[in-house]
Motif scaffolding. Sequence first.
Motif: not given
Lengths: 283, 262
Positions: A192, A195-200, A202-203, B30-31, B33-34, B37-38
């Motif tokens: 989990t 899969h979560i950490v990259s989005g926020p 990078y933004l 989690g999902w 938000v990710r 944000t992406n």
Amino acid sequence: VASVRRRSLLTVYPLGFEDRMAYSRQVMGLLLQTRAALKAQWAMSLRNPVDAMPLLTIPLTAVISAAVVEAAGRPDLRGYALVACVLMTMGQMAFFVAGEVLAGDRRLKVFELLLASPAAYLALLTARMSLLTAFGSLGLIEGYFLVAWIAGPVEVHHWGVLVATLCVTAASFTLTALVVGAWMCSGRSTRTVQHIVSGPIYLLGGVLVPASLLPSLIQPVSDLLFLSWSADLMRDTLHAAPIEAVPFRLAAVALLGVLGGCIGYVWIGRMIERLRRDGTVSL
Amino acid sequence: MSSLKVYMASCRVGWADWEIFWNVRTWLFGWLVRITTNAGMWIMLGLLLQSSRLTQYLFLGYSIAVGATSTLWAVPSAYWDRQAGVHPLQVASPVPMFASLLGRTSIWLLNGWATGLLALPVLTLAFGMHLSTPVWLAFPLILLVCCLTTYAFSLAIGAVVARAPNFRNVASGVAGSALLAFTGVLVPPAFWSHQIQQVAQFLPMTHGVAAFRDIASGASTLSIGEKLLHELAVGVMWLMLAYLALVVVVYVERRKGWVDRA
């Protein structure tokens, strides 16, 4: 009577006051262990192509971003696509592959053996993770050719600063990945977090679009991420104008990375101590 | 009838797969938000290029793609039966294997649709967009159609890639990037060469995203309906290809004696 000193996870031999050579042995030991860990990880990675998978997929995002800026008639922003490509490839290697090393050791039951050996586990772990993260710098070469193919060649005016930033960034990524690794092992489901950490990150790190374009409320948060410093510095190397305050900004990248590393070391150290105390290392 | 039973049972396995990765809390905080944000990162390219027209272009395209590309999880999921060692039993059983493949992967279709439905309001608020009522009303339907076609596309890839499991994540990653690049989600199709545009006609999302843009710009209902039918046709094509791929892969496996070699 031999006094039993508790061995830290970063020291190689227990320190004795009577031993004049203690410190040099300490340093030599760490160096030798680091070299052994790097060699071992290199051999393991060669036999495990799955490790290199982010190098095949993430650079493709450069195709999209280069195409978007080129279609909008802004060839001067090509370099942004390149910077995003390197940082995201390196980030993926750090968080997905290097972050997995600790969990992988536990899954494969190598963890017990390493803990029982006189080697300093955290030093081994950091060395192995840094090699995997360093592979991510191949994203620079891949991204360069992809952007050149889609849009046209990117002109870099300060190669030296770019390479220096890349090296410091790789170190900071490794140290930050320790936190991800610790987090992965402390939760119920290891996947989990990855899969979560990259989005926020990078933004907020302004990898593709500078963090200065984010709402002003969020900007203090992004200043605390080493990624926003390295992304800005790398984008500055694309312009002909001299870059301001390079040493300060490099130091900021390094310091914020070290801060992350401290959190990771304490977290993993406590976790190992708890596992040892409870006798649950192999559970 | 037994196919339907197998499908339902496999759906339950799929639900268990989902629970390995997420629970309601980690999915929402989690999902989601990710994924938002992406999306935000890509849509902010419009702010960087200082063009509100481009920002809207990226926004409309990505709000569909957020959900649709999430169904690509079906690619790795198609391998998990082999990983668990159930595949030989499925081959030996008299029920068509396609039923269990569809069942186990269906959860990711639902996952994608739900992701897209929740992401749109979040992104609308974040970027201060004003969407007209027809856009809001049509969005769930268009998103569902795009999710279905992308899901069918992932099944076709998954059926083949299950034989080369090391590449399952690469396959879904490459497919995702290709879809974002070539189907008019982020890059205007006119940017690409004629050949790529021709190929894109057979990729999922191309017609669905175009239909969504038509609604936002107030085009006639007829042309929108036509594009949605195109999109559905592409989906049916990929579903048939997925079935064909599975049949061929299993046939070859039986011939070569590879059924239990994952």
